[in-house]
Design an enzyme around this catalytic site. Structure first.
Site, PDB file in Angstrom:
ATOM      1  N   ALA A  31      23.088  -5.104 -11.101  1.00  0.00           N
ATOM      2  CA  ALA A  31      22.708  -6.292 -11.365  1.00  0.00           C
ATOM      3  C   ALA A  31      23.680  -7.419 -11.781  1.00  0.00           C
ATOM      4  CB  ALA A  31      21.733  -6.793 -12.406  1.00  0.00           C
ATOM      5  N   ARG A  44      -5.676 -12.306 -20.298  1.00  0.00           N
ATOM      6  CA  ARG A  44      -6.535 -10.350 -21.171  1.00  0.00           C
ATOM      7  C   ARG A  44      -5.566 -10.307 -22.780  1.00  0.00           C
ATOM      8  NH1 ARG A  44      -6.264  -6.031 -17.117  1.00  0.00           N
ATOM      9  NH2 ARG A  44      -4.286  -7.108 -16.706  1.00  0.00           N
ATOM     10  N   VAL A 127       4.335  -3.344   0.928  1.00  0.00           N
ATOM     11  CA  VAL A 127       3.994  -2.206   1.844  1.00  0.00           C
ATOM     12  C   VAL A 127       4.903  -0.233   2.228  1.00  0.00           C
ATOM     13  CG1 VAL A 127       4.412  -1.707   4.814  1.00  0.00           C
ATOM     14  CG2 VAL A 127       4.352  -3.920   3.773  1.00  0.00           C
ATOM     15  N   ILE A 131       8.810   3.718  -1.386  1.00  0.00           N
ATOM     16  CA  ILE A 131       9.215   3.049   0.169  1.00  0.00           C
ATOM     17  C   ILE A 131      10.625   2.375   1.067  1.00  0.00           C
ATOM     18  CG2 ILE A 131       9.359   4.430   2.351  1.00  0.00           C
ATOM     19  CD1 ILE A 131       6.699   5.343   2.315  1.00  0.00           C
ATOM     20  N   GLY A 182      -9.419   8.234  -9.506  1.00  0.00           N
ATOM     21  CA  GLY A 182      -8.504   6.846  -9.807  1.00  0.00           C
ATOM     22  C   GLY A 182      -7.856   6.453  -8.421  1.00  0.00           C
ATOM     23  N   GLU A 185     -11.645   3.185  -5.934  1.00  0.00           N
ATOM     24  CA  GLU A 185     -11.587   1.500  -6.337  1.00  0.00           C
ATOM     25  C   GLU A 185     -13.306   2.078  -6.823  1.00  0.00           C
ATOM     26  OE1 GLU A 185      -9.657  -1.558  -6.595  1.00  0.00           O
ATOM     27  OE2 GLU A 185      -7.999  -1.155  -5.410  1.00  0.00           O
ATOM     28  N   ASP A 196      -6.453  -3.345   3.760  1.00  0.00           N
ATOM     29  CA  ASP A 196      -5.056  -3.053   3.270  1.00  0.00           C
ATOM     30  C   ASP A 196      -4.012  -2.471   4.208  1.00  0.00           C
ATOM     31  OD1 ASP A 196      -3.720  -2.087   0.681  1.00  0.00           O
ATOM     32  OD2 ASP A 196      -3.667  -0.698   1.546  1.00  0.00           O
ATOM     33  N   LYS A 200      -0.816  -4.691   5.691  1.00  0.00           N
ATOM     34  CA  LYS A 200       0.260  -4.036   5.600  1.00  0.00           C
ATOM     35  C   LYS A 200       1.017  -4.455   7.398  1.00  0.00           C
ATOM     36  CE  LYS A 200      -0.500  -1.172   0.930  1.00  0.00           C
ATOM     37  NZ  LYS A 200      -1.188  -0.237   1.446  1.00  0.00           N
ATOM     38  N   GLY A 298       0.828   3.594  -6.827  1.00  0.00           N
ATOM     39  CA  GLY A 298       1.210   4.125  -7.934  1.00  0.00           C
ATOM     40  C   GLY A 298       2.352   2.962  -8.868  1.00  0.00           C
TER      41      GLY A 298
END
Lengths: 396, 396
Positions: A31, A44, A127, A131, A182, A185, A196, A200, A298
C-alpha cells in the site's frame, strides 16, 4: 498511516482484521503506508476478541471521523449495509465490500455516488471469494470484446453436487451433512435455489457487458430438483451436472443471463472444479477462453480479496478506479428461454422425437433420455408436448 | 488521442496492431481516449500489410517523437530489444512487452530506469500469454504472503506431453508433428529443454517473492528424456507427467526455483491442463490456492495481454504502477537439489530401498519403479547408489 473501519464483525469482517494484523508488513509494502483498523462497528459485544478495544456500535462515529478514509462493509444484506455504504461514500470515504447481494441490487447507484465523490467502491470479494476475477475483467481483459462469462459460482451447491456424483448420496442427505459441516446454512434457500449464484452472475454480466442486469429479472433454477437418476445417466454419457451462472452477449447487443444446472462434458476443465471450489470462465474475442479457479468463500480467502481492495483504495486515494456500468433500458435483457441450447431430457410417454432432433437416445426402465439438438426452452416444451417430463437440463 | 509505436512486426506485433484496429471502440472506452498506432518499426518490407504506411526502419524516429508516449516491444531476444527498451524508457516513454527473455534477464535494470523516469515497464504478456497472471499477483494478492507459485508455463512441451500420454506416441514423433503444425519451432531447444519455462518461472518468482531470480542460476530440466515407459507407468499409478516451473519461499526467507518434469496426481486440476494451454497455481497464506488457465501463447491471446498493458500505461501516464523487485545477494537463492520432495524412480539393480523409503513399489520386466519418501536430490542419488537409474522425476 491510513485508518480504516470495518462494519460488521462476522466471519469475513474478523478475517479482514486478522489478515491485516498477520500480514502487516507485506500490506504496508504493497500500500505504500501502514493500514490500521481504527474502528470495528458491530451491535454485538465481543469482550474476548483481541479487537475488543476498537469495537463501537455507532456508525456515525466512523462517518464523521475525517481520519477514516476507507470503510470495509462486511455486514451483508441490503438494509444497514445499503444505508451505511451510501453514507460512507457520501462522506467521501472509499468503500470495499464482499456483499454480492448489495452490489448486484444497488451497485449502479453506489458506483454513481462513488463517482460523484471521486472515491472508490470496490467489490472483488463479491464474486469468487478470494479468486481474482473482477480486477482481471476490468483491467486485464480491457482489449477484448467479452462474449461470454459463466461459472461455478456457489461453493455450497458445488459441494452437494460433487458428493452426489462421487458417492451416489441423494440431495437431502448431502444437504444435511453440508449443514452439519458448516458448508450450508440452516436456511439453505439462497444457495440451493440459485439466488446467490444469480447475484454473482449479474455482477459479472454488469462488468463484462457494461449494462445493468437485475438479479430479480433473470431466470434462476437451483439444484433441489436434481435426482441421482440424472446424475447417473449424465455420468454414463460422459457428463457431470454442475450449477452454472451464465451470461452472454447476443449479436444484436442484448445480454442474456441465467442460473441453471447444466450437463458439462468431462472433457472441459470446469467439469473438474469440485467440492466447495469455484471456477469462472471468461471468453474474449482476442484472448479466447480463460479460467479462474479457487476458494469461492471462506473467511481468509474472502478477506484476502477484501484487503487487496483496501490496498487498492489506499493507493488510488487521489484517483478513482474507473469501474462501472450503465443503466439498462427495458429491451437490453433477453429472456434465457428464447436462447437455443442443447438439452438433456428424461421422460416417459411420447414426445415429438423429430422436433427434439436428438443426437443421442437412451432407454432406461420405461423412460427415455434424449440429448437434443439446439432448441429454445419454448421449442423444447412444444416438442415434449404430452410426454411426462421427469428432468430437463441444459448442456454446456 | 495517444500515439504508440510497435517495435517488431512479427506474430505478436501484428496481433497487437490488429486487436487495436478491431476493438478500437472498446479500447478507447477502457483507456479514456483513442489509441493510435503511429509507427511500426521493422527492418523488413511489408508492402502488402494494411499497416505498410506506418512502417519505418529507424527506431530513433520513435525515440525522438514526443507524440509517442507508449512503445510496444515485440522484437524478442535481448539484443535490439534491450537497446531500444533502454532508449525508449530513457526518453520518458512507457514500454510494454511480451519478451520473457528480456524481462527475466534485464527486468531489474529496466524497471529501475522506468522508476527513475516515472514511466511504466509492463509485461503481463511475458508469462502465460493472454492469461491474466502478473496483474493478479501484483494487485489482487497483495494482502497475502505468497508461499509458492508453479505452473505449466510452456505450451509446446505441454502439447507434446499431452499427445504422448493420450496416444502413446514417442517424443521424437510428436515433436516432428508439432513442428509441422507450427506448435514447435524449427529449433525447439528453448521450449523442449525448459529454458522458456525457466524465464517465466523466474519472472513469477521475482514478483511473488520480491528478489531477483536469475534464469541462468536455476536448475532446468526439459522433456526430451521422457520415455513412453514412464508415461505409461505414471498413468498406471494415477499420475500424468507435466513440465512444471516451480518456485517457493523457504522458512528462512530464501527462494528456490527450478524447471523439471513432475508426476502430478490426476486428482489435481492442473493435471487436466492439456494441449497447448497453460495453467499457473499461486498459493498465498490468506487466499490458499488459486489457478489461472488459458492460452499461454498465440497471436491474439498474447496481443490481448499486450494491449491491456498499453491501456494501463495510458491510464497511468501521470502515475507509475509500482511493480518491481530487489536485487538478490548471493545467498538468496537456494539450490533446488537441496529441497526435499517425493520422487518417481525407475531403475534396475539394487538401490538402498530402506533409504528410498518407498510408499509404493512396482515390478516391471526386470525393472523396479519406486514412489519414494521425501528426499533431497542428493539423498536420492545416495540411496540409488549403484543401481542403474533409467528415470527419476519429482512428484508434485
Amino acid at each position: 498511516m491510513v485508518n480504516i473501519a470495518i462494519l460488521g464483525f462476522g466471519t469475513v469482517g474478523s478475517g479482514v482484521a486478522e489478515v491485516i494484523e498477520e500480514n502487516r508488513e507485506r500490506i504496508a509494502g504493497s500500500a505504500g503506508e501502514e493500514i490500521c483498523v481504527k474502528y470495528i462497528v458491530d451491535i454485538r459485544d465481543m469482550p474476548d476478541s483481541p479487537f475488543a478495544s476498537r469495537l463501537i456500535r455507532d456508525f456515525s462515529v466512523v462517518e464523521s471521523d475525517p481520519e477514516v478514509s476507507v470503510v470495509v462493509e462486511t455486514i451483508g444484506g441490503t438494509r444497514a449495509a445499503l444505508e451505511f455504504t451510501r453514507r460512507a461514500l457520501s462522506a467521501g470515504k472509499s468503500v470495499v465490500t464482499s456483499n454480492k447481494e448489495l452490489v448486484a441490487a444497488h451497485g449502479l447507484e453506489l458506483l454513481a455516488i462513488a463517482k460523484e465523490k471521486n472515491v472508490n467502491y470496490l467489490f472483488e470479494a463479491s464474486v469468487g471469494g478470494g479468486i481474482p476475477i473482477i480486477s482481471p475483467i476490468t483491467q486485464c481483459l480491457t482489449a477484448n470484446e467479452i462474449d461470454e462469462v459463466y461459472g461455478i459460482l456457489n461453493g455450497t451447491t458445488n459441494y452437494i453436487l460433487t458428493r452426489m456424483i462421487a458417492e451416489g448420496c441423494p440431495f437431502d442427505e448431502v444437504l444435511r451433512e453440508a449443514q452439519r459441516l458448516g458448508y450450508a446454512e440452516a436456511d439453505p434457500t439462497a444457495d440451493v435455489e440459485g439466488y446467490d449464484a444469480a447475484r454473482k452472475i449479474c455482477i459479472l454480466a454488469d462488468l463484462c457487458f457494461g449494462k445493468n442486469v437485475d438479479p430479480e429479472a433473470i431466470r434462476v433454477e437451483g439444484i433441489s430438483g436434481i435426482s441421482l437418476t440424472d446424475v447417473d445417466c449424465a455420468g454414463g454419457l460422459g457428463y457431470k451436472i454442475k450449477l452454472l451462472g451464465r451470461a452472454y452477449r447476443l449479436p444484436d447487443g442484448r445480454v442474456t443471463a441465467y442460473v441453471a444446472p447444466h450437463l458439462i462434458s468431462d472433457k472441459y476443465l470446469i467439469s473438474r472444479v469440485d467440492g466447495v471450489m469455484n471456477g469462472i470462465v471468461v471468453h474474449g474475442n482476442a484472448l479466447g477462453e480463460c479460467l479462474f479457479y479457487g476458494a469461492g468463500a471462506g473467511k481468509r480467502p474472502t478477506a484476502s480479496a477484501v484487503v487487496a481492495d483496501v490496498i487498492d483504495a489506499v493507493k488510488h486515494r487521489q484517483r478513482r478506479r474507473t469501474i462501472g456500468w450503465e443503466p439498462a433500458d427495458g429491451n437490453a435483457l433477453a429472456d434465457a428461454r428464447d436462447m437455443a441450447t442443447f438439452w438433456y431430457v428424461r421422460c416417459a410417454g411420447s414426445p415429438d422425437v423429430r422436433a427434439l432432433n436428438p443426437r443421442r437416445t437412451l432407454e432406461r426402465g420405461g423412460e427415455r433420455v434424449y440429448l437434443t439438438g439446439s432448441l429454445t426452452a419454448r421449442e423444447l416444451d412444444a416438442a415434449l408436448g404430452p410426454a411426462d417430463v421427469r428432468a430437463k437440463f441444459r448442456i454446456l
